[in-house]
Scaffold this motif. Structure first.
Motif, PDB file in Angstrom:
ATOM      1  N   UNK A 114      -9.242   6.781  -3.406  1.00 27.36           N
ATOM      2  CA  UNK A 114      -8.410   7.770  -2.720  1.00 27.36           C
ATOM      3  C   UNK A 114      -7.083   7.122  -2.342  1.00 27.36           C
ATOM      4  N   UNK A 115      -5.987   7.767  -2.684  1.00 25.83           N
ATOM      5  CA  UNK A 115      -4.680   7.226  -2.366  1.00 25.83           C
ATOM      6  C   UNK A 115      -4.258   7.625  -0.957  1.00 25.83           C
ATOM      7  N   UNK A 116      -3.611   6.711  -0.265  1.00 25.46           N
ATOM      8  CA  UNK A 116      -3.026   7.040   1.031  1.00 25.46           C
ATOM      9  C   UNK A 116      -1.703   7.764   0.795  1.00 25.46           C
ATOM     10  N   UNK A 119       0.844   5.392  -0.430  1.00 24.61           N
ATOM     11  CA  UNK A 119       0.696   5.052  -1.852  1.00 24.61           C
ATOM     12  C   UNK A 119       1.239   6.158  -2.758  1.00 24.61           C
TER      13      UNK A 119
END
Lengths: 298, 298, 298, 298
Positions: A114-116, A119
């Motif tokens: 999962x990308x922040x 990011x």
């Protein structure tokens, strides 16, 4: 650039047809693009989800881009998918699309981890800095595994050449929220076929759809009715095509479009494994839907 | 083969360390593997989620496989991740792993387009036919975008060399259901760190975890207590490490392990973009957790 | 009081049986309670979800409380459900239960409008201040429509006479988190039948269940094995009853217990509308499950 | 009856105001109803979610019904909420509403135990048989804990006097699906405030809302624009009120309407516990929203 995004109306997503040996069928791709441009769609978007972008090699992606853009030949604007899991590959493909003459590129932040938000912002910003053409940011949590909130999309739209948003959550509230955050002139596009009417009513600039492979006239009729401000006509055009749009969503665009093209006289080869052809019982259901729409003789 | 799966206990997942220029740091990978084998883990699993498998090129994947297996040198069994979005690439990597000497391979059916059960069965069967070593099927909907029901897993386990299941949903009910469907001797492994105690209590053969990079003794202590049938001791060992396990889950394994190794004296380079290093405020929290565990001086 | 909660082990939840005319069948209630106490359960909890608390009038609730407590006659501790949508009615019923001699009361914060944390804290605090006996807080989002996070439960446990927690989410991670927040001596109880083994492994003091209506010996065997530290025996006892426990969860406790009692020779009247009896096809499935468990002749 | 449902347009939901001692403030209820009728709303719906129906005693419900209907005095149609957890009480209240002169009643199948489709059908059918006036079926899973699929709603609409549907899921796809299942003349109403524009575009007959307590002119302007077929004007009216509509949804209708009335010069007493007043920091935010809308001086 924000005020006049280069795309509007019916933006058609070609599939990426394969030969029986699994290799690209580029002449058929060109023919499918030609057919949709001739039918009057307002844009062509190769290498979307329908175009099975993530299942193609780098070389294949480049061949699809070149073939589609050469066939369009500037008659309508083009939107080339350049999404990749890594930033480096996304930049590579964005640059390739720009050199090949794409009007704009589409970026779906894909995830395994999962990308922040940081990011995603860094990823899109890096792609945006690498090219000089506009970017459409694409939100499709069902395929990409990451959901861009309207608040994050609003921040992405602050990157100078990120000027468009394709929303595929199927929740019209996201679009209303985006207008609230970004103002009336935010250029958003709908990517969820069964939401086509609600999205146009909400002010969407366009509808990103693979349906023009099968029912271009109905797709255009919905857009025309909205453009004329005729909500009743729009509702009728929408309800006529809704059964097919729902079927496409339920069974997956590549499976349904390939089966539908084959049914309507344009045989398409296999899908790329692990994707399998639409099962026979669903092909029969699709046939009935196409007969009801007049796209097939009874 | 079903009765005596080749893996058990603490199965350690190495990260794939990078140099500052973004290329693989294979000597550091070898050193990290060596450290965990020396600490007593019962298996090594390169190219898992922790090993950022989907972000690597084919060449990089092969280099990681070779490096890890050479370092292990048969001292413990190995489980090599070979998942790919297309069946063709998964077969390629499965064959490579077999030739390189892997004990078994792990297959996560990944999705962009949601896969049907038939597609998943065909995909795994094709990989299984291409190799002669055992397969662990891996369910991790949070990263893979597709959820394998216990019923589907039971069907996958009917493929001859599919002999193990790694479950990472974090729901222990899935494991109980699997035993109900497949019998007591089904070899399942837990891949959700905070579920380690419940999974062992449910009968898991092993725990697939990246935590031995930082706290191998605690990981092994939990397994030892379970093996001895000492539930109280198991609970104590588990609760001691739970704060770190929860932190790993919340912030993502590559980010946390890389930061934790750097904190404990083994500098690790950048993550591959779009992944970014653990933010500073979380590094501070991680430092406190490691101090509490005695893994860092106060 | 926190250290020595008054309940442990198998805490049996009687249904609230009705006559054919829809009125309470209090003699049958007394008989069902007697049977479970005689079978050796460690506590009796009238007016739980199984007891269809929310479907009863105030008068009926009081009659059930009195009947059940009189029958138990202090042989085991009792836990009386007093949940109501309004704080005023919950206080009324809590006071009634205390006067009637309940060992403790159970409070499920119910919602129509989603309650804020402040509203839940104020609600429980008001009930706690109104009585002098211990409270078990009950989390069951599936029925109550509100989910109490472990963090909120930890705050509720700071109210002096809130000394127990019944967790029915079915997620063992909630229990581990609670121990992390509140310490080893937090008295939590499991209310999700299929989670019985994992919850005991996690340290649950008891199992709140309607299953002793049908299989008290198996329920007690699981608890005994855990108490002896015999994890293998616990696993065997658990897997023997898991099919029935899953069936109970899938079809709803009042429907299944009423049908099961009727099958095993204790006819129970109708459920209160809109609840309907277990459909015939499911009764047939239940019969097979009970035969497999030896609770019915083949 | 199906063709000409008795309700359309802006259907206003009065709160049920309380005095400081917690008893009903019926004169204030009458005044609030009067104000909305005078403002031009097209219907009045006492005892909805906004009217805190489930928190009232039977006597209170009857008093609210009588007060509201007496004040309306036939000037606009009325829709009285009669939902209850048990079928018997729902029938009681439906009969009372009919005798009191309600135009129609609204039935929300409420759940504690999840209701099966058969239970919901039997429940609604029993209520329908007990009265001679039309029924609006109400779907609101967020408060009721049960979700009525479009397919189930289509079956409920086959009951002769079930002639209307109020949909509050906030998902416009549900409405499109309902039209597909039931035909163009299905009378559906929107109950999710932020969906007001999309629902009207989809063909909703009306908008069930508590907003006319605060901004009746804007609510009516949206409906007028839709009636005129002026989609641009509708969009403008909608976006002007969307921030308030979203705020109402986020913080709960009774809390927001009570706070908003107090801010705009009509003090409203406490909510019924466990509901608490809107917290001060949110009251400040509400004040800003109302100032922006011209409903309060700056």
């Amino acid at each position: 650039m924000k005020k006049t995004p280069p795309l509007h109306g019916i933006i058609a997503y070609p599939i990426t047809p394969l030969r029986d040996d699994g290799s690209l069928d580029l002449p058929l791709l060109a023919a499918l693009v030609e057919r949709m441009v001739s039918a009057g769609v307002h844009g062509i978007a190769p290498l979307g989800s329908t175009g099975i972008l993530p299942y193609l090699t780098d070389d294949e992606r480049e061949a699809v881009t070149e073939t589609a853009l050469r066939q369009v030949a500037g008659r309508v604007p083009t939107l080339v998918g350049v999404s990749s899991l890594t930033t480096a590959r996304a930049i590579h493909h964005a640059r390739f699309a720009e050199r090949a003459g794409a009007t704009a590129v589409m970026v779906l932040p894909m995830s395994y981890w999962k990308l922040t938000d940081a990011e995603i912002l860094t990823h899109v910003d890096a792609i945006a800095r690498a090219i000089g053409i506009p970017i459409a940011i694409y939100n499709n949590p069902a395929t990409a595994g990451v959901d861009l909130t309207p608040e994050l999309i609003a921040r992405l739209l602050e990157i100078p050449n990120v000027t468009m948003v394709k929303e595929s959550t199927g929740d019209v509230n996201r679009m209303h929220r985006l207008v609230q955050l970004c103002g009336d002139d935010v250029a958003f596009y709908n990517g969820s076929n069964p939401l086509a009417l609600a999205a146009f009513a909400a002010g969407a600039r366009g509808w990103c759809t693979a349906a023009p492979h099968l029912i271009p006239a109905l797709n255009l009729a919905l857009h025309d009715a909205i453009t004329r401000g005729d909500l009743d006509a729009a509702r009728r055009a929408f309800h006529a095509q809704l059964p097919l749009l729902r079927f496409m969503k339920e069974h997956g665009l590549p499976r349904v479009i390939a089966a539908g093209l084959t049914l309507t006289g344009t045989p398409v080869g296999p899908l790329r494994a692990p994707l399998l052809p639409l099962p026979e019982r669903h092909v029969a259901e699709l046939r009935r839907l196409l007969v009801d729409l007049g796209a097939l003789p009874a």
